[in-house]
Design a protein around this motif. Structure first.
Motif, PDB file in Angstrom:
ATOM      1  N   ALA A 163       0.842  -1.205   0.000  1.00  0.00           N
ATOM      2  CA  ALA A 163       0.000   0.000   0.000  1.00  0.00           C
ATOM      3  C   ALA A 163       0.880   1.258   0.000  1.00  0.00           C
ATOM      4  CB  ALA A 163      -0.935  -0.009   1.211  1.00  0.00           C
ATOM      5  N   ALA A 164       1.950   1.231   0.793  1.00  0.00           N
ATOM      6  CA  ALA A 164       2.877   2.371   0.843  1.00  0.00           C
ATOM      7  C   ALA A 164       3.482   2.612  -0.538  1.00  0.00           C
ATOM      8  CB  ALA A 164       3.983   2.107   1.868  1.00  0.00           C
ATOM      9  N   GLY A 165       3.850   1.524  -1.213  1.00  0.00           N
ATOM     10  CA  GLY A 165       4.426   1.619  -2.562  1.00  0.00           C
ATOM     11  C   GLY A 165       3.443   2.225  -3.554  1.00  0.00           C
ATOM     12  N   TYR A 166       2.200   1.741  -3.513  1.00  0.00           N
ATOM     13  CA  TYR A 166       1.154   2.287  -4.394  1.00  0.00           C
ATOM     14  C   TYR A 166       0.977   3.779  -4.136  1.00  0.00           C
ATOM     15  CZ  TYR A 166      -0.616  -2.521  -5.333  1.00  0.00           C
ATOM     16  OH  TYR A 166      -0.771  -3.825  -5.712  1.00  0.00           O
ATOM     17  N   ASN A 167       0.917   4.141  -2.857  1.00  0.00           N
ATOM     18  CA  ASN A 167       0.641   5.525  -2.496  1.00  0.00           C
ATOM     19  C   ASN A 167       1.803   6.450  -2.872  1.00  0.00           C
ATOM     20  OD1 ASN A 167       0.325   7.713   0.139  1.00  0.00           O
ATOM     21  ND2 ASN A 167      -1.425   7.312  -1.192  1.00  0.00           N
ATOM     22  N   ALA A 168       3.033   5.972  -2.668  1.00  0.00           N
ATOM     23  CA  ALA A 168       4.207   6.769  -3.051  1.00  0.00           C
ATOM     24  C   ALA A 168       4.176   7.010  -4.557  1.00  0.00           C
ATOM     25  CB  ALA A 168       5.495   6.066  -2.623  1.00  0.00           C
ATOM     26  N   ASP A 169       3.859   5.956  -5.325  1.00  0.00           N
ATOM     27  CA  ASP A 169       3.716   6.083  -6.784  1.00  0.00           C
ATOM     28  C   ASP A 169       2.655   7.129  -7.123  1.00  0.00           C
ATOM     29  OD1 ASP A 169       5.463   4.565  -8.303  1.00  0.00           O
ATOM     30  OD2 ASP A 169       4.288   2.722  -8.073  1.00  0.00           O
ATOM     31  N   HIS A 170       1.502   6.994  -6.483  1.00  0.00           N
ATOM     32  CA  HIS A 170       0.366   7.869  -6.747  1.00  0.00           C
ATOM     33  C   HIS A 170       0.704   9.336  -6.469  1.00  0.00           C
ATOM     34  CE1 HIS A 170      -3.524   9.809  -5.702  1.00  0.00           C
ATOM     35  NE2 HIS A 170      -3.914   9.179  -6.779  1.00  0.00           N
ATOM     36  N   ASN A 171       1.521   9.548  -5.445  1.00  0.00           N
ATOM     37  CA  ASN A 171       1.900  10.910  -5.072  1.00  0.00           C
ATOM     38  C   ASN A 171       3.105  11.421  -5.863  1.00  0.00           C
ATOM     39  OD1 ASN A 171      -0.178  10.907  -3.209  1.00  0.00           O
ATOM     40  ND2 ASN A 171       1.143  10.381  -1.462  1.00  0.00           N
ATOM     41  N   GLY A 172       3.659  10.555  -6.716  1.00  0.00           N
ATOM     42  CA  GLY A 172       4.761  10.990  -7.580  1.00  0.00           C
ATOM     43  C   GLY A 172       6.146  10.742  -7.015  1.00  0.00           C
ATOM     44  N   PHE A 173       6.208   9.975  -5.920  1.00  0.00           N
ATOM     45  CA  PHE A 173       7.508   9.703  -5.296  1.00  0.00           C
ATOM     46  C   PHE A 173       7.728   8.208  -5.084  1.00  0.00           C
ATOM     47  CE2 PHE A 173       6.351  14.029  -4.038  1.00  0.00           C
ATOM     48  CZ  PHE A 173       7.452  14.710  -4.554  1.00  0.00           C
ATOM     49  N   GLY A 174       7.355   7.409  -6.085  1.00  0.00           N
ATOM     50  CA  GLY A 174       7.522   5.956  -6.001  1.00  0.00           C
ATOM     51  C   GLY A 174       8.963   5.529  -6.225  1.00  0.00           C
ATOM     52  N   ILE A 175       9.207   4.252  -6.024  1.00  0.00           N
ATOM     53  CA  ILE A 175      10.538   3.670  -6.176  1.00  0.00           C
ATOM     54  C   ILE A 175      11.136   3.976  -7.560  1.00  0.00           C
ATOM     55  CG2 ILE A 175      11.725   1.443  -6.492  1.00  0.00           C
ATOM     56  CD1 ILE A 175      11.458   1.700  -3.661  1.00  0.00           C
ATOM     57  N   ARG A 176      10.308   3.826  -8.608  1.00  0.00           N
ATOM     58  CA  ARG A 176      10.820   4.045  -9.966  1.00  0.00           C
ATOM     59  C   ARG A 176      11.292   5.477 -10.164  1.00  0.00           C
ATOM     60  NH1 ARG A 176       6.369   0.027 -12.317  1.00  0.00           N
ATOM     61  NH2 ARG A 176       5.483   0.799 -10.377  1.00  0.00           N
ATOM     62  N   LYS A 177      10.520   6.418  -9.559  1.00  0.00           N
ATOM     63  CA  LYS A 177      10.888   7.835  -9.623  1.00  0.00           C
ATOM     64  C   LYS A 177      12.224   8.053  -8.889  1.00  0.00           C
ATOM     65  CE  LYS A 177       9.903  12.272 -10.220  1.00  0.00           C
ATOM     66  NZ  LYS A 177       9.421  12.957 -11.405  1.00  0.00           N
ATOM     67  N   LEU A 178      12.336   7.447  -7.706  1.00  0.00           N
ATOM     68  CA  LEU A 178      13.577   7.602  -6.941  1.00  0.00           C
ATOM     69  C   LEU A 178      14.754   6.926  -7.646  1.00  0.00           C
ATOM     70  CD1 LEU A 178      11.685   8.738  -4.731  1.00  0.00           C
ATOM     71  CD2 LEU A 178      13.134   7.574  -3.039  1.00  0.00           C
ATOM     72  N   ASN A 179      14.485   5.800  -8.297  1.00  0.00           N
ATOM     73  CA  ASN A 179      15.542   5.101  -9.037  1.00  0.00           C
ATOM     74  C   ASN A 179      16.157   6.005 -10.109  1.00  0.00           C
ATOM     75  OD1 ASN A 179      14.247   1.636  -9.085  1.00  0.00           O
ATOM     76  ND2 ASN A 179      15.173   2.873  -7.476  1.00  0.00           N
ATOM     77  N   GLU A 180      15.353   6.928 -10.661  1.00  0.00           N
ATOM     78  CA  GLU A 180      15.861   7.845 -11.693  1.00  0.00           C
ATOM     79  C   GLU A 180      16.987   8.732 -11.161  1.00  0.00           C
ATOM     80  OE1 GLU A 180      12.539  10.100 -13.159  1.00  0.00           O
ATOM     81  OE2 GLU A 180      11.484   8.302 -13.861  1.00  0.00           O
ATOM     82  N   ILE A 181      16.961   8.994  -9.840  1.00  0.00           N
ATOM     83  CA  ILE A 181      18.068   9.768  -9.250  1.00  0.00           C
ATOM     84  C   ILE A 181      18.947   8.850  -8.400  1.00  0.00           C
ATOM     85  CG2 ILE A 181      16.998  12.059  -9.355  1.00  0.00           C
ATOM     86  CD1 ILE A 181      16.251  11.595  -6.300  1.00  0.00           C
ATOM     87  N   ASN A 182      18.999   7.554  -8.836  1.00  0.00           N
ATOM     88  CA  ASN A 182      19.864   6.555  -8.196  1.00  0.00           C
ATOM     89  C   ASN A 182      19.601   6.423  -6.690  1.00  0.00           C
ATOM     90  OD1 ASN A 182      21.879   4.589  -8.661  1.00  0.00           O
ATOM     91  ND2 ASN A 182      23.361   5.899  -7.595  1.00  0.00           N
TER      92      ASN A 182
END
Lengths: 250, 250
Positions: free
Chosen positions: A43-62
């Motif tokens: 749920a935390a992962g889904y919500n972080a994604d939804h808010n624009g700060f998911g793992i994939r987004k963070l992975n973009e800045i390593n």
């Protein structure tokens, strides 16, 4: 912050539906704490994604999220095939850490419990914490809305003889190459017998993640009944603290 | 059996869709054998229900299905979030045992592998096998359609020093009060290092379930490289054989 903004800012709150799968329940048809925490993290992962700060987004800045601390309190444990709703939102955003809360409801909206967690952003190469204020816009999710349970505390060291010693194996390792967060919870949950689980129910579970574990690390697990029905645990790898946990029965 | 009946009788064949969940993959993003077998058993459960001989139906006559033997051959392992199709059907129905096969396909219908299994019906009190012909109509599902892989064999005893010894714990126990079938597979899969899994791929997995294990049983696990890249395992509880398994790499 004026009242209007306060009412609007719910910390990016969203609700997610889950069904308790048969593989995730124990001998009493109740979801295990390990599997339940996995649901919260999903749920935390889904919500972080939804808010624009998911793992994939963070992975973009390593970078990536790491869970530092988590506390869970449940009035009752969801059962096999039960449908539950997990609401989650951001409470605070600091430079070193952000806090995320959870409210767990049954399918009729009756509250079953709450959870509270702290997260840091780490650099994927150095594994060190990075300044969260580098994430533009994340501070806007600060809602100040707490969960009505005690926040996760920094757990103290446990000194005793280890009750279990073994090595980290293939099935303990997740896609990040580390021991999965679920395994730690299984390992401390395994301190108790089926009789213990028949007689008592876990009312609060707490965990601090301190150091990641790798394949082949020698794990030793220590337990101590700090107060009656308040058990404290420490998981060490090759002698250093990897995690501390707490299980309180009611 | 004339041709017409033969064409019609597909052994109750149905296809079921699954998605590989993140919790079920290993460090290489591939589904683990334990989690993959769990998917096969879920498909078997759905299909038994669909054909009118599911667990709930058997429970009405104080009986249940038990898996005796299983063999799995995969050309490649499904990956995290991959959608797969599991087709399953009955091949033979004897008095003591029935055989069920599986064909696993990717979302485009390309065959990824096959599995073959043998099942008995047991009495829930005595835990002894019961005559399958007591199940009215089950013989009509005899299709004679085999899977194009070798059937699961009766594996031989393995003599060596145990590579792992421990007790059955809370998290190993399922709703039936026994060690879950998945754990046996994790335990033998854990004989190998991450490097082994990086260099080689499992081409055939086989397991015989002989005796159920309970909470607190002392488990010892034995391994032997029977032929190059053909590993044989035996899991004993308190000294008696509980399960034998085989892992072949290609």
């Amino acid at each position: 912050m004026d009242n209007e903004t306060e009412q609007e800012n719910q910390g990016g709150k969203q609700a997610y539906n889950f069904q308790i799968q048969p593989q995730t329940v124990d001998f009493q048809y109740r979801v295990t704490m390990a599997a339940f925490v996995d649901i919260l993290l999903t749920a935390a992962g889904y919500n972080a994604d939804h808010n624009g700060f998911g793992i994939r987004k963070l992975n973009e800045i390593n970078s990536s999220w790491v869970l530092l601390r988590l506390a869970v309190e449940l009035d009752r444990f969801p059962l096999q095939y039960e449908d539950i709703i997990v609401e989650t939102w951001i409470e605070e955003v600091g430079r070193a850490m952000t806090s995320r809360n959870f409210c767990i409801k049954d399918k009729d909206g009756k509250i079953m419990g709450y959870a509270a967690s702290n997260w840091a952003m780490i650099d994927l190469d150095t594994r060190h914490a990075k300044d969260l204020y580098l994430l533009e816009g994340i501070r806007e999710f600060t809602s100040g809305i707490s969960a009505p349970i005690k926040k996760p505390i920094k757990l103290k060291s446990v000194d005793s003889e280890p009750f279990d010693v073994f090595k980290v194996k293939y099935s303990d390792i997740d896609i990040n190459g580390h021991t999965s967060s679920m395994r730690y919870i299984e390992w401390v949950s395994d301190y108790f017998s089926l009789d213990d689980y028949r007689k008592k129910q876990v009312s609060r579970f707490e965990i601090n993640y301190v150091n990641e574990m790798l394949f082949g690390d020698e794990v030793s697990i220590f337990a101590n009944e700090y107060e009656p029905d308040d058990f404290r645990f420490e998981i060490r790898k090759n002698g250093t603290t990897s995690s501390r946990a707490r299980i309180v029965f009611c």
